[in-house]
Design a protein around this motif. Structure first.
Motif, PDB file in Angstrom:
ATOM      1  N   SER A 252       8.452   1.909  -2.122  1.00 49.13           N
ATOM      2  CA  SER A 252       7.644   0.786  -1.848  1.00 49.13           C
ATOM      3  C   SER A 252       7.840  -0.276  -1.561  1.00 49.13           C
ATOM      4  CB  SER A 252       6.429   0.638  -3.203  1.00 49.13           C
ATOM      5  OG  SER A 252       5.951  -0.229  -3.247  1.00 49.13           O
TER       6      SER A 252
ATOM      7  N   GLN B  66      10.191   8.261 -11.282  1.00 49.89           N
ATOM      8  CA  GLN B  66       9.181   7.551 -10.371  1.00 49.89           C
ATOM      9  C   GLN B  66       9.999   6.494  -9.517  1.00 49.89           C
ATOM     10  OE1 GLN B  66       6.122   6.891 -12.883  1.00 49.89           O
ATOM     11  NE2 GLN B  66       4.408   8.027 -11.912  1.00 49.89           N
TER      12      GLN B  66
ATOM     13  N   ALA C 297       1.716   7.102  -0.121  1.00 51.62           N
ATOM     14  CA  ALA C 297       2.228   8.290  -0.287  1.00 51.62           C
ATOM     15  C   ALA C 297       1.460   8.848  -0.969  1.00 51.62           C
ATOM     16  CB  ALA C 297       3.868   8.161  -1.252  1.00 51.62           C
ATOM     17  N   ALA C 298       0.314   8.371  -1.916  1.00 52.75           N
ATOM     18  CA  ALA C 298      -0.757   9.444  -2.676  1.00 52.75           C
ATOM     19  C   ALA C 298      -2.043  10.477  -1.425  1.00 52.75           C
ATOM     20  CB  ALA C 298      -1.369   9.447  -3.447  1.00 52.75           C
ATOM     21  N   GLN C 299      -1.647   9.252  -0.189  1.00 50.40           N
ATOM     22  CA  GLN C 299      -2.945  10.230   0.329  1.00 50.40           C
ATOM     23  C   GLN C 299      -2.755   9.937   2.117  1.00 50.40           C
ATOM     24  OE1 GLN C 299      -6.402  11.937  -0.032  1.00 50.40           O
ATOM     25  NE2 GLN C 299      -5.059  12.061  -2.707  1.00 50.40           N
TER      26      GLN C 299
ATOM     27  N   THR D 172      10.170   6.533  -5.656  1.00 48.34           N
ATOM     28  CA  THR D 172       9.294   5.468  -5.153  1.00 48.34           C
ATOM     29  C   THR D 172       8.520   4.213  -5.030  1.00 48.34           C
ATOM     30  OG1 THR D 172       7.218   7.080  -6.064  1.00 48.34           O
ATOM     31  CG2 THR D 172       6.203   5.543  -5.074  1.00 48.34           C
TER      32      THR D 172
ATOM     33  N   SER E  60       0.577  -1.422   0.387  1.00 51.37           N
ATOM     34  CA  SER E  60       0.102  -0.014  -0.052  1.00 51.37           C
ATOM     35  C   SER E  60       0.515   0.880  -0.137  1.00 51.37           C
ATOM     36  CB  SER E  60      -0.232  -0.133   1.287  1.00 51.37           C
ATOM     37  OG  SER E  60      -0.208  -0.038   2.610  1.00 51.37           O
ATOM     38  N   TYR E  61       2.300   1.538  -0.688  1.00 52.31           N
ATOM     39  CA  TYR E  61       2.901   2.053  -0.568  1.00 52.31           C
ATOM     40  C   TYR E  61       2.460   3.513  -1.793  1.00 52.31           C
ATOM     41  CZ  TYR E  61       6.933   5.863   0.147  1.00 52.31           C
ATOM     42  OH  TYR E  61       7.720   6.706   0.054  1.00 52.31           O
ATOM     43  N   VAL E  62       2.524   3.143  -2.510  1.00 53.49           N
ATOM     44  CA  VAL E  62       1.844   4.197  -3.444  1.00 53.49           C
ATOM     45  C   VAL E  62       0.719   4.576  -2.965  1.00 53.49           C
ATOM     46  CG1 VAL E  62       1.281   4.503  -5.603  1.00 53.49           C
ATOM     47  CG2 VAL E  62       2.721   2.777  -5.131  1.00 53.49           C
ATOM     48  N   ALA E  63      -0.803   4.162  -2.470  1.00 54.52           N
ATOM     49  CA  ALA E  63      -1.659   5.164  -1.557  1.00 54.52           C
ATOM     50  C   ALA E  63      -1.533   5.571  -0.443  1.00 54.52           C
ATOM     51  CB  ALA E  63      -2.880   3.805  -1.879  1.00 54.52           C
TER      52      ALA E  63
ATOM     53  N   THR F 237       7.237   2.108 -13.903  1.00 52.40           N
ATOM     54  CA  THR F 237       7.166   3.335 -13.330  1.00 52.40           C
ATOM     55  C   THR F 237       8.336   3.249 -14.482  1.00 52.40           C
ATOM     56  OG1 THR F 237       7.601   1.825 -11.450  1.00 52.40           O
ATOM     57  CG2 THR F 237       9.132   3.709 -11.840  1.00 52.40           C
TER      58      THR F 237
END
Length: 171
Positions: A101, A94, A27-29, A97, A22-25, A90
């Protein structure tokens, strides 16, 4: 492994795969941490703890450790697939990121793995010192570590099943 493949454990596996990747999610929220941190703590502390119908806390913790090791082993493939797909989409900017992740996933997996190993090591009476040393040494060798982990899981779950059967016959 029938004793591990229960509906609650399959739901825990799904939740664990979502959390580990869930890291990308996040990082976004970043507000998602409000849900993810308690879910991870719940999963890590209570996975499989209610399933064995035994009064023995030792057996419950052994089962808990076995379930955590199952979650770890079963989540490796989905996590690897997710990160392969993430690597393929990617872009140059990115890369940080993607690396973050990957490190986040490795850390989450490691926490669950070590929690499971410690629970099984501290509560299993059927694991000899020799087998514990073999698990520790082979844990560093790719592919062999999954074979040894499978044997460790089998020993732990067989011990839980035997204790449960023994308790049923004495009642």
């Amino acid at each position: 492994m029938k004793r591990i493949l229960t509906l609650p454990n399959i739901l825990h596996l799904w939740l664990f795969c979502v959390i580990a990747n869930s890291y990308v999610a996040i990082a976004a929220q970043p507000i998602l941490l409000v849900a993810i941190v308690p879910a991870f703590l719940f999963l890590n502390a209570l996975a499989g703890i209610w399933e064995p119908d035994t009064g023995s806390k030792r057996i419950k913790f052994c089962h808990h450790g076995g379930v955590l090791l199952f979650l770890f082993a079963a989540s490796i493939l989905p996590s690897a697939i997710y990160h392969i797909i993430l690597a393929s989409v990617t872009r140059d900017g990115q890369t940080a990121t993607f690396v973050a992740s990957l490190l986040f996933c490795i850390c989450i997996e490691a926490i669950v793995f070590w929690n499971g190993i410690i629970c099984v090591y501290c509560t299993s009476r059927q694991m000899s010192v020799k087998r514990r040393v073999i698990v520790a040494i082979c844990g560093m060798i790719p592919v062999v570590n999954f074979v040894v982990l499978h044997k460790l899981l089998r020993i732990a779950m067989d011990e839980v099943a035997a204790a449960k059967a023994q308790e049923e016959t004495t009642q």
